[in-house]
Design a protein around this motif. Sequence first.
Motif, PDB file in Angstrom:
ATOM      1  N   ALA A 106       0.824  -1.211   0.000  1.00 58.90           N
ATOM      2  CA  ALA A 106       0.000   0.000   0.000  1.00 58.90           C
ATOM      3  C   ALA A 106       0.856   1.259   0.000  1.00 58.90           C
ATOM      4  N   LEU A 107       0.173   2.355  -0.256  1.00 59.75           N
ATOM      5  CA  LEU A 107       0.781   3.686  -0.299  1.00 59.75           C
ATOM      6  C   LEU A 107       1.483   4.042   1.011  1.00 59.75           C
ATOM      7  N   ASP A 108       0.949   3.537   2.130  1.00 60.14           N
ATOM      8  CA  ASP A 108       1.543   3.841   3.437  1.00 60.14           C
ATOM      9  C   ASP A 108       2.598   2.806   3.830  1.00 60.14           C
TER      10      ASP A 108
ATOM     11  N   ARG B 257     -11.058   7.744  -3.205  1.00 56.24           N
ATOM     12  CA  ARG B 257      -9.900   8.625  -3.274  1.00 56.24           C
ATOM     13  C   ARG B 257      -8.910   8.164  -2.203  1.00 56.24           C
ATOM     14  N   VAL B 258      -7.694   8.620  -2.295  1.00 58.54           N
ATOM     15  CA  VAL B 258      -6.679   8.207  -1.329  1.00 58.54           C
ATOM     16  C   VAL B 258      -7.167   8.478   0.099  1.00 58.54           C
ATOM     17  N   ARG B 259      -7.877   9.596   0.275  1.00 57.04           N
ATOM     18  CA  ARG B 259      -8.326   9.956   1.627  1.00 57.04           C
ATOM     19  C   ARG B 259      -9.435   9.026   2.136  1.00 57.04           C
TER      20      ARG B 259
ATOM     21  N   LYS C 154      -9.386   5.586   1.616  1.00 53.12           N
ATOM     22  CA  LYS C 154      -8.811   4.242   1.489  1.00 53.12           C
ATOM     23  C   LYS C 154      -8.633   3.769   0.051  1.00 53.12           C
ATOM     24  N   GLY C 155      -8.706   4.739  -0.900  1.00 56.96           N
ATOM     25  CA  GLY C 155      -8.465   4.406  -2.293  1.00 56.96           C
ATOM     26  C   GLY C 155      -7.012   4.611  -2.662  1.00 56.96           C
TER      27      GLY C 155
ATOM     28  N   TRP D 255      -8.832  -0.960  -3.075  1.00 54.56           N
ATOM     29  CA  TRP D 255      -8.990  -1.562  -1.751  1.00 54.56           C
ATOM     30  C   TRP D 255      -9.351  -3.043  -1.939  1.00 54.56           C
TER      31      TRP D 255
ATOM     32  N   TRP E   1      -6.002  -1.444   2.049  1.00 50.70           N
ATOM     33  CA  TRP E   1      -6.516  -0.238   1.390  1.00 50.70           C
ATOM     34  C   TRP E   1      -5.332   0.546   0.826  1.00 50.70           C
ATOM     35  N   GLN E   2      -5.594   1.546   0.008  1.00 52.23           N
ATOM     36  CA  GLN E   2      -4.545   2.311  -0.690  1.00 52.23           C
ATOM     37  C   GLN E   2      -3.562   1.375  -1.385  1.00 52.23           C
TER      38      GLN E   2
ATOM     39  N   ILE F 217      -1.333  -0.111  -4.057  1.00 56.93           N
ATOM     40  CA  ILE F 217      -0.699   0.448  -5.270  1.00 56.93           C
ATOM     41  C   ILE F 217       0.221  -0.535  -5.986  1.00 56.93           C
TER      42      ILE F 217
END
Length: 171
Positions: A103-105, A133-135, A137-138, A141, A163-164, A166
Motif C-alpha cells: 500500500a501507499l503507506d 480517493r486516497v483519503r 482508502k483508495g 482496496w 486499502w490504498q 498500489i
Amino acid sequence: MSSWRKYTFGVLVGLAIAVVAPAQAKELPAPIGKAIITLSGVLENTNQGNLGVVDWDLVQQLGMHELNTTTAFDKGMQKFRGVLVRDVLKYFGIKASTIRAIALDDYAIDIPVEDFYKYDVLIAFELNGKRLRVRDKGPAWIVYPRDAHKGLQDKMFDDRWVWQLIRVETK
Ligand SMILES: Nc1nc2c(c(=O)[nH]1)N[C@H]1C(S)=C(S)[C@@H](COP(=O)(O)O)O[C@H]1N2
Ligand SMILES: [Mo]
C-alpha cells in the motif's frame, strides 16, 4: 535413420514440445491512462516492460463486479465495485501461490492466491457509488465477501483488506 523416419521423428519432437512448453509470453496493449496498480514478478503477460499495469481502461475491460457487505471498518452495509482479483491474475498470466500486496503507506502483507479462487475477492475502486480517493482508502482496496462466508470474519482476513493498494509483487 531413413529420411522419412527422421522427418517423422522431427514432427513428433515438435509436437511434444508444443504440448509441453508453457504458453508464450504475451505483450499486452500498453496502458493508456494513469497506473492505479502495478504488478511485478512472475508475469507471463506484461503491458509495460516486465510489469503489469492496471489503469482505468483495463478495469473497464476486465469488468466491474458489485459486492455488498459489512466491513470491520465501518457500520452497516457498504456497496463496493471493482474487479475480481483472479481476473487480474489471469489477465497477466500470474500463477504464483502467494502475492504480496503493498500500500501507499508501506503496509504490506502476503496473501495466498487460493483466497481469490475460493472467494470472489475484489480490488474495489468504488464505494457506495463514488470513486475511492486516497483519503477514503483508495484508489484501490482489497475487499473480501465477509458476509457470505463466516470464516472470513476473522482477524487473519481483516489484515488482508489492504486499502490504498498500489503494488502487487508475485514470486
Ligand atoms: N494500507 C493499509 N491497509 C491496511 C492496514 C494498514 O495499516 N494500511 N492495516 C491492516 C490491518 S492490520 C487491519 S486489522 C485492517 C484494519 O485496520 P485498522 O484497524 O487500522 O482499520 O486493515 C488492514 N489494511
Ligand atoms: Mo490487523
